[in-house]
Design a protein around this motif. Structure first.
Motif, PDB file in Angstrom:
ATOM      1  N   ARG A 123       5.722   6.964  -1.627  1.00 51.92           N
ATOM      2  CA  ARG A 123       4.918   7.160  -0.117  1.00 51.92           C
ATOM      3  C   ARG A 123       4.885   8.562  -0.015  1.00 51.92           C
ATOM      4  O   ARG A 123       5.432   9.587  -0.470  1.00 51.92           O
ATOM      5  CB  ARG A 123       5.803   6.501   0.926  1.00 51.92           C
ATOM      6  CG  ARG A 123       7.380   7.078   1.112  1.00 51.92           C
ATOM      7  CD  ARG A 123       7.969   6.383   2.147  1.00 51.92           C
ATOM      8  NE  ARG A 123       9.197   6.961   2.640  1.00 51.92           N
ATOM      9  CZ  ARG A 123      10.286   7.034   2.010  1.00 51.92           C
ATOM     10  NH1 ARG A 123      10.521   6.409   0.874  1.00 51.92           N
ATOM     11  NH2 ARG A 123      11.381   7.599   2.617  1.00 51.92           N
ATOM     12  N   ARG A 129       1.379   4.326   0.076  1.00 45.50           N
ATOM     13  CA  ARG A 129       2.635   3.541  -0.341  1.00 45.50           C
ATOM     14  C   ARG A 129       2.271   2.712  -1.649  1.00 45.50           C
ATOM     15  O   ARG A 129       1.372   1.919  -1.596  1.00 45.50           O
ATOM     16  CB  ARG A 129       3.092   2.651   0.720  1.00 45.50           C
ATOM     17  CG  ARG A 129       4.357   2.004   0.355  1.00 45.50           C
ATOM     18  CD  ARG A 129       4.814   0.926   1.512  1.00 45.50           C
ATOM     19  NE  ARG A 129       5.927   0.220   1.221  1.00 45.50           N
ATOM     20  CZ  ARG A 129       7.289   0.489   1.389  1.00 45.50           C
ATOM     21  NH1 ARG A 129       7.553   1.650   2.173  1.00 45.50           N
ATOM     22  NH2 ARG A 129       8.123  -0.267   1.131  1.00 45.50           N
ATOM     23  N   ARG A 151       2.007  -2.636  -6.360  1.00 46.10           N
ATOM     24  CA  ARG A 151       1.143  -2.893  -4.898  1.00 46.10           C
ATOM     25  C   ARG A 151       0.919  -1.537  -4.501  1.00 46.10           C
ATOM     26  O   ARG A 151       1.538  -0.677  -4.448  1.00 46.10           O
ATOM     27  CB  ARG A 151       2.269  -3.775  -3.939  1.00 46.10           C
ATOM     28  CG  ARG A 151       2.770  -5.110  -4.428  1.00 46.10           C
ATOM     29  CD  ARG A 151       1.403  -5.897  -4.010  1.00 46.10           C
ATOM     30  NE  ARG A 151       1.408  -6.162  -2.541  1.00 46.10           N
ATOM     31  CZ  ARG A 151       0.495  -6.813  -2.086  1.00 46.10           C
ATOM     32  NH1 ARG A 151      -0.724  -7.355  -2.397  1.00 46.10           N
ATOM     33  NH2 ARG A 151       0.491  -6.967  -0.681  1.00 46.10           N
ATOM     34  N   TYR A 152      -0.133  -1.679  -3.777  1.00 46.79           N
ATOM     35  CA  TYR A 152      -0.844  -0.595  -2.900  1.00 46.79           C
ATOM     36  C   TYR A 152      -1.016  -0.694  -1.469  1.00 46.79           C
ATOM     37  O   TYR A 152      -1.821  -1.660  -1.138  1.00 46.79           O
ATOM     38  CB  TYR A 152      -2.311  -0.242  -3.872  1.00 46.79           C
ATOM     39  CG  TYR A 152      -3.010   0.944  -3.345  1.00 46.79           C
ATOM     40  CD1 TYR A 152      -3.993   0.605  -2.565  1.00 46.79           C
ATOM     41  CD2 TYR A 152      -2.585   2.280  -3.611  1.00 46.79           C
ATOM     42  CE1 TYR A 152      -4.741   1.828  -1.968  1.00 46.79           C
ATOM     43  CE2 TYR A 152      -3.400   3.063  -3.104  1.00 46.79           C
ATOM     44  CZ  TYR A 152      -4.449   3.222  -2.069  1.00 46.79           C
ATOM     45  OH  TYR A 152      -5.128   4.053  -1.736  1.00 46.79           O
ATOM     46  N   PHE A 153      -0.850   0.507  -0.837  1.00 50.10           N
ATOM     47  CA  PHE A 153      -1.076   0.341   0.667  1.00 50.10           C
ATOM     48  C   PHE A 153      -1.567   1.661   1.059  1.00 50.10           C
ATOM     49  O   PHE A 153      -0.898   2.735   0.706  1.00 50.10           O
ATOM     50  CB  PHE A 153       0.259   0.238   1.484  1.00 50.10           C
ATOM     51  CG  PHE A 153       0.869  -1.311   0.956  1.00 50.10           C
ATOM     52  CD1 PHE A 153       0.674  -2.438   1.626  1.00 50.10           C
ATOM     53  CD2 PHE A 153       1.835  -1.229  -0.018  1.00 50.10           C
ATOM     54  CE1 PHE A 153       1.202  -3.655   1.500  1.00 50.10           C
ATOM     55  CE2 PHE A 153       2.592  -2.531  -0.334  1.00 50.10           C
ATOM     56  CZ  PHE A 153       2.076  -3.606   0.246  1.00 50.10           C
ATOM     57  N   LYS A 154      -2.654   1.801   1.837  1.00 48.81           N
ATOM     58  CA  LYS A 154      -3.273   3.047   2.355  1.00 48.81           C
ATOM     59  C   LYS A 154      -3.922   2.774   3.425  1.00 48.81           C
ATOM     60  O   LYS A 154      -5.013   2.216   3.347  1.00 48.81           O
ATOM     61  CB  LYS A 154      -4.134   3.650   1.386  1.00 48.81           C
ATOM     62  CG  LYS A 154      -4.565   4.991   1.544  1.00 48.81           C
ATOM     63  CD  LYS A 154      -3.482   5.993   1.610  1.00 48.81           C
ATOM     64  CE  LYS A 154      -4.272   7.463   2.075  1.00 48.81           C
ATOM     65  NZ  LYS A 154      -4.668   7.679   3.239  1.00 48.81           N
ATOM     66  N   ASP A 156      -5.922   1.100   6.070  1.00 45.63           N
ATOM     67  CA  ASP A 156      -6.127  -0.418   6.061  1.00 45.63           C
ATOM     68  C   ASP A 156      -6.681  -0.931   4.903  1.00 45.63           C
ATOM     69  O   ASP A 156      -7.549  -1.656   4.898  1.00 45.63           O
ATOM     70  CB  ASP A 156      -7.524  -0.462   7.306  1.00 45.63           C
ATOM     71  CG  ASP A 156      -6.993  -0.195   8.731  1.00 45.63           C
ATOM     72  OD1 ASP A 156      -5.809  -0.374   8.801  1.00 45.63           O
ATOM     73  OD2 ASP A 156      -7.545   0.074   9.646  1.00 45.63           O
ATOM     74  N   VAL A 158      -5.057  -2.690   1.350  1.00 51.28           N
ATOM     75  CA  VAL A 158      -3.951  -3.435   0.506  1.00 51.28           C
ATOM     76  C   VAL A 158      -4.736  -3.760  -0.613  1.00 51.28           C
ATOM     77  O   VAL A 158      -5.510  -4.132  -0.716  1.00 51.28           O
ATOM     78  CB  VAL A 158      -3.305  -4.342   1.404  1.00 51.28           C
ATOM     79  CG1 VAL A 158      -2.750  -3.586   2.635  1.00 51.28           C
ATOM     80  CG2 VAL A 158      -4.128  -5.199   1.759  1.00 51.28           C
TER      81      VAL A 158
END
Length: 670
Positions: A123, A129, A151-154, A156, A158
């Motif tokens: 992160r 993330r 897994r990818y988060f940024k 809005d 995913v």
């Protein structure tokens, strides 16, 4: 103890003292370094903070801190390196952005590479993330990667991928082995993107998807092999999307989805059916807010297909192709305008499936408007080298306008329309796409090879074309009827027909002329005085209020103040009928009725009815007061027959001299 032994002990104590002093100094220096080191602004840690008592610092070649490891404890050392539990590693990423990697287990190898295992999380302070089960880190460059699903988060966004690679210093993230991402997952219209791989650079604000890319939103989807998404500076919206390599944008809308309240954001149209936009490159520009399409451009060969539902019974499927196609959208995401450049073709295909009724319109440029409520093409303005094609009908013009509401094509600037039988020129030509009807407006000029006349109405020894000119023309395709109005004239060689209105019935070959009719036809009604044949045929000039040529009967019928002149003979009457020989090569007989008058070089005649036989050069008059005046002599009777070639007269069938006589006769005309 000897003196020598005492001296040896003193030297050993001195060495021990120096070693201890060096050890203390080293730890004091390390403490000062830790106290003065820069504190990184890392993201907030979880609420359940693990106490990390072990700290390890890795220096780069210039003596600066490359990364710092903190762990709860060291759990052992092997030949390849040392292991730590509940570890986190701090990096300095692109533009100094702090990056933190946490894991259940960390193995620091002797070559400075690191292996992390169990609940690995990457992160930074930009909401990025990444989650994986394991991770590898290697220096030069500072690169982390995982061969296991991540897994990818940024903001809005995913998603997940089969593997990943992240170069920390450059902020470059590569996702491989199957990428699946969702943009704005909490919105009513989330954008779902899948591809084989993806690449993003945090400093450049863009994401690239490669190989078998699919983008889905509601009932629409986009496919290509190379998709580039350019984000706004704050990463909260999309600025532009570029799709390369066989890019295809599709939209399927059912009848149930079409209503006044439907909002197909970014859709090509809200009308029921399927819409397909394809090109070698698609460029989608979004509004400054980053929400909603503003423009879509299809480059290097664009193709738009608008197809009605399968259950449609009327209307047209539409196909639009061009080197460059551009579409503008309103704030509701509905297409409003079209621009095509570099050679554009519009094809209208009837839902009936009749390929013969397929319509093709070509031009260098096309600009059009769409109805945002129905999504249908309202009009298309074509400029430069316009071409039209429907069945065997062709047309060209400098400009043209297609009106979708009534399916009409208006051609201007030197328009010309033709088929294998005829051609048309006018200042403006209007083609009804549905019915095939044609209008010519102002300065109409047409030509045909034969037409209604052929060798009947316009007898000619040569296969000359028949020409018509008028102010206006209306052609009814289903009835095969051409109506010329306003100073209409038709001619072939020396023969012609003039009237206010001329109607041509192609099925029957009939011609009807009305209003100030004048015909000039090559009909040898009066033979030459020497009776020889084969000489030039003199024209017969006839004027009347109306005229009808009946092709099947090969009859010319004149009505209303008819006056027919052939050489030195003039025939007048209310109605005159000319019956042609079979094939229309000559005149078999002329019949006149209604106050018939005949003028000749040497006399006059009159009656209620008249019948003239050109081959016999005989004229028969009938009526209550039929008469013939010749050389000062008057002959009267109810039926008179005289011959133009001699002085012979028949009164009631009896030969008489041309003197004043009165005879009775039958009361009915021939």
């Amino acid at each position: 103890m000897t003196f020598t032994q005492i001296r040896i002990i003193k030297w050993m104590l001195l060495v021990l003292f120096v070693v201890c002093a060096g050890y203390v100094v080293h730890h004091l220096r390390e403490g000062m370094r830790s106290a003065t080191a820069e504190v990184l602004d890392i993201p907030d840690e979880p609420e359940n903070v693990t106490s990390r008592q072990v700290e390890l610092e890795q220096l780069d070649s210039e003596g600066n801190t490359a990364w710092t490891l903190k762990a709860a404890e060291s759990v052992g050392q092997t030949d390849s390196g040392q292991q730590f539990r509940d570890a986190e590693i701090h990096f300095s990423g692109a533009d100094g952005t702090p990056v933190v990697v946490t894991a259940d287990l960390c193995h620091v190898r002797r070559d400075s590479s690191v292996h992390l295992q169990g609940n690995v999380v990457i992160r930074d302070n930009t909401s990025l993330r990444l989650e994986a089960e394991s991770l590898e880190f290697r220096r030069f460059p500072d690169r982390v990667w995982s061969t296991e699903p991540v897994r990818y988060f940024k903001d809005d966004i995913v998603g997940d991928a089969g593997s990943m690679s992240y170069i920390i210093k450059r902020g470059e993230l590569n996702l491989d082995d199957g990428v699946d991402m969702i943009l704005n997952p909490s919105s009513e219209s989330p954008l779902h993107i899948t591809s084989k791989s993806a690449f993003m650079n945090k400093t450049r604000h863009w994401v690239q998807y490669l190989d078998k890319v699919e983008v889905r939103q509601k009932s629409g989807f986009l496919t290509c092999n190379d998709l580039q998404v350019f984000l706004t500076d704050d990463h909260t919206g999309i600025e532009r999307i570029d799709a390369f390599e066989n890019a295809v944008m599709n939209l399927e809308v059912s009848d149930e989805e079409v209503d006044d309240d439907s909002e197909m954001s970014g859709a090509l149209t809200s009308q029921a059916g399927s819409k397909r936009l394809s090109a070698e490159r698609l460029e989608m520009l979004f509004r400054p807010s980053g929400e909603g399409l503003e423009r879509v451009r299809a480059l290097n060969g664009g193709r738009l297909e608008l197809r009605l539902p399968d259950n449609a019974t009327e209307g047209y499927h539409k196909e639009l192709t061009g080197h460059t196609l551009a579409f503008d959208f309103d704030e509701q995401g509905e297409i409003t305008k079209l621009r095509g450049r570099g050679g554009v073709t519009l094809v209208l295909i009837p839902v009936s499936g009749d390929d013969g009724a397929r319509t093709i319109i070509r031009a260098r440029r096309i600009e059009g408007d769409f109805d945002p409520m129905t999504g249908d093409l309202v009009d298309a303005r074509c400029t430069r080298a316009v071409e039209f094609e429907q069945g065997d009908v062709r047309a060209t013009a400098g400009e043209g306008i297609f009106r979708g509401a009534d399916s009409k094509l208006i051609l201007i600037k030197l328009p010309r329309l033709w088929d294998p039988r005829a051609s048309l020129e006018a200042r403006r030509i209007v083609v009804d796409i549905e019915t095939g009807n044609v209008r010519g407006i102002r300065d109409v000029r047409s030509s045909s090879a034969g037409g209604s006349g052929g060798v009947g109405l316009f007898p000619s020894t040569e296969k000359e074309p028949v020409y018509f000119v008028a102010d206006h023309l209306f052609y009814n395709r289903s009835r095969e009827l051409a109506v010329y109005t306003g100073g209409a004239r038709g001619f072939q060689g020396r023969s012609r027909v003039e009237a206010d209105t001329i109607q041509i019935f192609e099925k029957t070959g009939d011609l009807i002329a009305e209003g100030d009719v004048r015909t000039v036809l090559l009909q040898d009604l009066v033979k030459s005085e020497d009776g020889e044949e084969g000489g030039p045929v003199e024209p017969t000039v006839t004027t009347a209020a109306s005229f009808h040529y009946r092709a099947v009967d090969e009859v010319l019928e004149y009505h209303g103040e008819v006056e027919m002149r052939a050489k030195e003979m003039t025939l007048r009457g209310d109605r005159v009928e000319v019956r042609l020989n079979k094939g229309g090569s000559g005149v078999e007989e002329v019949y006149a009725e209604g106050e018939v008058e005949i003028s000749m070089a040497d006399g006059r005649a009159a009656g209620e009815y008249a019948r003239y036989l050109p081959d016999e050069q005989s004229m028969t008059l009938q009526g209550e007061h039929a008469w013939l005046q010749n050389d000062g002599k008057l002959t009267e009777g109810k039926q008179l027959t005289f011959f133009l070639s001699n002085d012979k007269i028949l009164v009631d069938g009896q030969e008489q001299n041309r003197t004043k006589t009165t005879y009775t006769s039958k009361t009915h005309p021939f």
